[in-house]
Scaffold this active site. Structure first.
Site, PDB file in Angstrom:
ATOM      1  N   ALA A  38     -16.567 -31.637 -59.149  1.00 21.01           N
ATOM      2  CA  ALA A  38     -17.390 -30.882 -58.188  1.00 21.01           C
ATOM      3  C   ALA A  38     -16.578 -30.364 -57.013  1.00 21.01           C
ATOM      4  O   ALA A  38     -17.129 -29.800 -56.055  1.00 21.01           O
ATOM      5  CB  ALA A  38     -18.583 -31.680 -57.686  1.00 21.01           C
ATOM      6  N   SER A  95     -19.702 -29.773 -66.038  1.00 15.47           N
ATOM      7  CA  SER A  95     -19.404 -31.076 -65.444  1.00 15.47           C
ATOM      8  C   SER A  95     -19.571 -31.126 -63.926  1.00 15.47           C
ATOM      9  O   SER A  95     -20.238 -32.005 -63.388  1.00 15.47           O
ATOM     10  CB  SER A  95     -17.982 -31.473 -65.825  1.00 15.47           C
ATOM     11  OG  SER A  95     -17.652 -32.669 -65.219  1.00 15.47           O
ATOM     12  N   GLU A  96     -18.960 -30.156 -63.232  1.00 12.31           N
ATOM     13  CA  GLU A  96     -18.936 -30.247 -61.764  1.00 12.31           C
ATOM     14  C   GLU A  96     -20.340 -30.194 -61.154  1.00 12.31           C
ATOM     15  O   GLU A  96     -20.610 -30.807 -60.131  1.00 12.31           O
ATOM     16  CB  GLU A  96     -18.106 -29.121 -61.128  1.00 12.31           C
ATOM     17  CG  GLU A  96     -16.927 -28.654 -61.920  1.00 12.31           C
ATOM     18  CD  GLU A  96     -15.770 -29.617 -61.938  1.00 12.31           C
ATOM     19  OE1 GLU A  96     -15.390 -30.104 -60.869  1.00 12.31           O
ATOM     20  OE2 GLU A  96     -15.236 -29.871 -63.029  1.00 12.31           O
ATOM     21  N   SER A  97     -21.212 -29.436 -61.817  1.00 11.72           N
ATOM     22  CA  SER A  97     -22.539 -29.284 -61.220  1.00 11.72           C
ATOM     23  C   SER A  97     -23.233 -30.629 -61.083  1.00 11.72           C
ATOM     24  O   SER A  97     -24.040 -30.832 -60.182  1.00 11.72           O
ATOM     25  CB  SER A  97     -23.396 -28.349 -62.077  1.00 11.72           C
ATOM     26  OG  SER A  97     -23.615 -28.902 -63.355  1.00 11.72           O
ATOM     27  N   SER A 110     -14.841 -27.335 -64.622  1.00  8.78           N
ATOM     28  CA  SER A 110     -15.826 -27.045 -65.673  1.00  8.78           C
ATOM     29  C   SER A 110     -15.424 -25.848 -66.529  1.00  8.78           C
ATOM     30  O   SER A 110     -16.262 -25.238 -67.183  1.00  8.78           O
ATOM     31  CB  SER A 110     -17.220 -26.780 -65.072  1.00  8.78           C
ATOM     32  OG  SER A 110     -17.701 -27.923 -64.426  1.00  8.78           O
TER      33      SER A 110
END
Ligand code: FES
Ligand code: FES
Length: 897
Positions: free
Chosen positions: A535, A867-869, A698
């Site tokens: 993130a 992923s980062e979200s 991501s």
């Protein structure tokens, strides 16, 4: 030395061995016997990765000294409970239920669960959670929920209520695995304990290999006067003490800064410190010795004479007018990115009737993988090979080549099996140290850090300090936002440009805020350096912006859900970077969330536990996928038996580099009708795989997916006959048609303008809406996160198992970020427990992820990266819930009682 011959019954078989009962732990012994499925993470009884059964009871073998293990005691390890052909129900369930991500913790959890089920064959979910909490089984990847799912399923099999077949994945009728729960290809090696991670490789090196130990003077800022290793070099087993004088190259790593306003060249980091120490975890020398113990003993005997300098341990001190330059010749504030959207937001807010403001700060969040950093290297005829857990194989070669004095094409990097990273292993510093030693000593070398060494050496999330304001009109429509954020990037500049650019994208995302003025400035300090972390850049922004939304809702007397609802972007609105959002699912996502929000409010209203208050909090999050421009390559090859091999550097650190490559390849090759078993993955070795780029931001699912589609299309076109059938391998060869194709993806979206922040800056976007329900104990302020609901849109989901793992695991990190985690006090935060890692009972079992699956317009198979979200703003939902429960607004993380 007081050694003894001892006998244990290990996995049902008598094993004799020699050990030092005072010094050796049970983990040392079983691992020396080759049973390296028992992993050592913390080495201090805090993580449970070394759990095994001793006379039927679960013990943490790293702290069980051999002197307290009775002769002929029975020991059971992961290697003894099942085989690939005959898995234990727990092993099968861990594969099927997505309980394995990096898998470093998996053997310990399975052995611990086995002990539980022999004591209590019919546990409740809470019994399982209590057991793992009591026995200190820590997982940093999964958020615990899928592990509990697996234990419940395995227990049902062991009671005879389900069969092994019931808990084994079956592909749907059409054979498609894209968008299913097809299990992670590497999961089998993890549940059997056969995957060799860095410390396992260290035990299996050639006989002439040497072990390395770091000399870290543990001072924040100092001038090096003298390094005295005369005594250390005479100690038993020591071959050499290496210093900066032994580094053949420039001894300066490269940290490219990208397109931002920058005032540093990114070459401030030495491989081994020569003139100054810039932070507590800096290294001045490395001891090479026959054993790790000998190397560490000698490292402790190296005397470093230094003159201490003033230490600036945060952004505020480092940017004070009288602060000296930490890297002489470079200003401490070395990167900045302004953001200008619409009219002058400051003036609009000054005049606005409804405005709120606040000063917010976030912490130096540690990644806390269970596996500490480990790296091996060996010399080749004219170069070096490095084995490590890099998330950016080709990038790391570029970052270290000049520093160690080799051309890029003489450096090969390959991955070991890797315990989770979450971003920290984007840094090549330890790979460069191992490479320097291998090149100098001309033998294989191994460096395995202790957990505290890992904590001090590896980078962390950069702390932020933000002043921000948000204003709306009388109807609640946002009219302007402004902010000034200072980022403390610690001693070195790794990815500081990218970080600075990322932070400025998420103030006001995913809303329509017509006027924004923002400035993000990033500075060196003498604390640990900043590095990528899932993130990357967005939690710092959301900490301020999504709390301001709740503060504004309170000020104007509007429900925070409704305020968000009327302000989320709709078709035609521009994102914070003055270009359109990639798509506009926000309002529809809120419609999906609405009944869950209302139910949460209802639960809070009825909540009546004495001494506690219940709060409900929302936060919008989401992320920009990857960077842009961007480039990615894979190779795809038809084999003689009709199967296909997919070559790529989609680095796998537990997030799904293996499953991602598999589902993309299978889907892209659907016309050939291949079964998943007919697709082979060759991954993460620069000797055999093309440059797929970093596993970060991501990006991999998006770019590697697009490159895979390109490669697959080329292969399919080459195989296709005029009648629509496909050539065999032999027919291709007979006709002289190539059987191997390079798939390429180039993202052409423009990067952000360094002076205005206008532009795309990424190849995709995703969106997440979090809802947290928390209980706060009024007398103590202790917070318990009771439930989390998430509506997310990442396009079409490629692998539910792996995406859910990112969502639950990401939220568990967000929970830690909100409530407990920090790396500020270098003594207290040196261990996993000291740094505040959440245990099983700290993370809610009630985590509901609802996919709002739009077709992504530009991504592979309608999807994009995710992923980062999932770690972007879950922490703010918790902070907003605390404020909702108590009225106390949290401006400084973590939210300690
Ligand atoms: Fe033994 Fe962590 S508890 S390695
Ligand atoms: Fe548990 Fe990675 S799967 S730590």
């Amino acid at each position: 030395m007081d050694v003894q011959k001892r006998i244990l019954i290990i996995n049902g078989v008598e094993r004799a061995f020699v050990c030092n009962p005072e010094k050796d732990s049970l983990a040392d012994v079983v691992r020396r016997l080759g049973l390296t499925g028992t992993k050592v993470g913390c080495g201090a009884g805090q993580c449970g990765s070394c759990s095994l059964l001793l006379d039927g009871k679960v013990v943490r073998a790293c702290i069980k000294k051999m002197k307290s293990v009775p002769e002929y005691a029975s020991v059971e390890t992961i290697e003894g409970i099942g085989t690939a052909e005959n898995l234990h129900p727990l092993q099968q369930a861990f594969i099927t239920y997505g309980s394995v991500q990096c898998g470093f913790c998996s053997p310990g959890f399975i052995m611990s669960a086995k002990a539980l089920l022999s004591e209590n064959p019919n546990p409740s979910r809470q019994d399982v959670r209590d057991w793992f909490t009591k026995n200190m089984n820590i997982c940093r990847c999964t958020g615990y929920k899928p592990i509990v799912d697996a234990v419940m399923a395995a227990a049902a099999v062991m009671r005879g209520e389900k069969t092994m077949d019931d808990i084994t994945f079956k592909a749907p009728g059409d054979g498609r695995i894209y968008g299913t729960d097809y299990p992670k290809p590497l999961a089998l090696t993890r549940v059997l304990g056969t995957a060799d991670y860095g410390d396992d490789v260290a035990l299996k090196m050639p006989h002439d290999a040497l072990h390395l130990a770091l000399v870290m003077p543990y001072v924040h800022h100092a001038e090096i006067k003298k390094i005295d290793f005369a005594e250390a070099e005479k100690m038993p087993g020591v071959v050499k003490v290496l210093t900066a004088a032994d580094v053949k190259g420039s001894n300066r790593m490269l940290a490219p800064q990208g397109i931002v306003r920058k005032y540093a060249d990114g070459k401030e980091r030495p491989v081994l410190c020569d003139k100054k120490l810039f932070r507590y975890g800096d290294v001045v020398a490395v001891v090479a010795a026959r054993t790790r113990e000998e190397a560490r003993a000698a490292a402790a005997a190296v005397k470093v004479d230094y003159k201490e300098l003033p230490a600036y341990l945060n952004y505020v001190d480092a940017t004070a007018p009288d602060a000296a330059e930490i890297h002489p010749g470079t200003p401490n504030c070395f990167v900045e990115q302004p953001l200008l959207k619409g009219e002058n937001a400051g003036e609009i807010i000054d005049r606005a009737k409804y405005a709120v403001e606040g000063s917010f700060s976030s912490t130096r969040e540690p990644h806390l993988p269970i596996e500490p950093d480990a790296v091996q290297a060996y010399p080749t005829e004219d170069g070096v090979t490095v084995l490590c857990k890099s998330q950016f194989l080709y990038g790391d070669i570029a970052f270290m080549a000049d520093a160690i004095g080799l051309p890029k094409d003489k450096i090969r990097i390959a991955m070991n099996h890797a315990g989770g990273s979450f971003g920290y292993s984007m840094c090549a510093a330890s790979y460069a140290i191992a490479a320097v030693c291998a090149m100098d000593l001309r033998v294989p070398v191994s460096l395995v850090m202790s957990y505290p060494e890992h904590q001090h050496f590896t980078g962390k999330r950069s702390p932020s300090y933000t002043n921000a304001r948000l204003a709306c009109d009388e109807k609640g429509k946002f009219i302007a936002m402004d902010y000034h954020t200072g980022i403390d990037h610690g001693a070195y500049s790794d990815f500081a440009g990218a970080l600075t650019s990322k932070v400025c994208r998420f103030f006001g995302y995913p809303y329509q805020v017509p006027n924004i003025r923002g400035l993000v400035q990033t500075a060196f300090s003498n604390h640990n350096h900043g590095i990528t972390y899932r993130a990357f850049g967005s939690p710092q922004a959301y900490t301020a912006s999504e709390q301001l939304v709740d503060m504004l809702a309170e000020k104007i007397g509007m429900d925070p859900f409704e305020l968000r609802y009327i302000n989320v972007a709709q078709e035609g609105d521009l994102c914070t970077n003055s270009v359109p959002y990639r798509w506009y699912p926000m309002k529809s996502m809120m419609d999906t969330m609405r009944p869950h929000y209302e139910a949460a409010l209802e639960r809070a209203k009825k909540f009546g536990e004495p001494g506690k208050k219940r709060g409900v909090g929302l936060a919008w999050g989401g992320y920009h996928v990857g960077k842009s421009p961007d480039h990615s390559e894979i190779d795809i090859e038809l084999n003689p038996d009709g199967s296909v091999t997919h070559y790529n550097t989609w680095q796998e650190v537990g997030q799904g580099g293996d499953i991602g490559a598999m589902v993309h390849a299978h889907e892209a090759l659907r016309p050939l009708g291949l079964k998943p078993e007919q697709i082979h993955l060759v991954q993460n070795d620069t000797a055999t795989c093309p440059d797929t780029g970093s596993s970060s931001g991501s990006r991999s699912h998006h770019v590697a997916g697009m490159a895979t589609i390109d490669g697959a299309n080329q292969l399919i076109a080459a195989m296709k006959k005029p009648d629509g059938t496909f050539r065999t391998y032999e027919e291709m060869k007979a006709e002289g048609i190539p059987t191997k194709y390079r798939g390429v993806y180039d993202s052409k979206w423009a990067d952000l303008d360094p002076d205005t922040g206008h532009g795309w800056g990424a190849m995709g976007q995703n969106y997440c809406l979090y809802l947290a329900e928390v209980d706060v104990e009024v007398a103590t302020g202790k917070v318990k996160v009771d439930r989390m609901t998430l509506v997310s849109d990442i396009g079409k989901v490629g692998s539910y198992q792996s995406v859910l793992g990112q969502a639950w695991g990401g939220f568990s990190h967000s929970l830690g970020f909100a409530l407990t985690e920090d790396y500020d006090d270098v003594v207290k935060h040196a261990t996993m427990a000291g740094a505040g890692v959440p245990k099983c009972n700290d993370v809610p079992d009630d985590m509901d992820v609802i996919f709002h699956e739009s077709e992504h317009p530009d991504g592979p198979h309608g999807s994009t990266g995710c992923s980062e979200s999932y770690q972007s703003s879950g922490h703010v939902a918790i902070l907003n819930a605390i404020a909702n429960a108590t009225g106390a607004r949290i401006y400084t993380l973590p939210a300690k009682p």
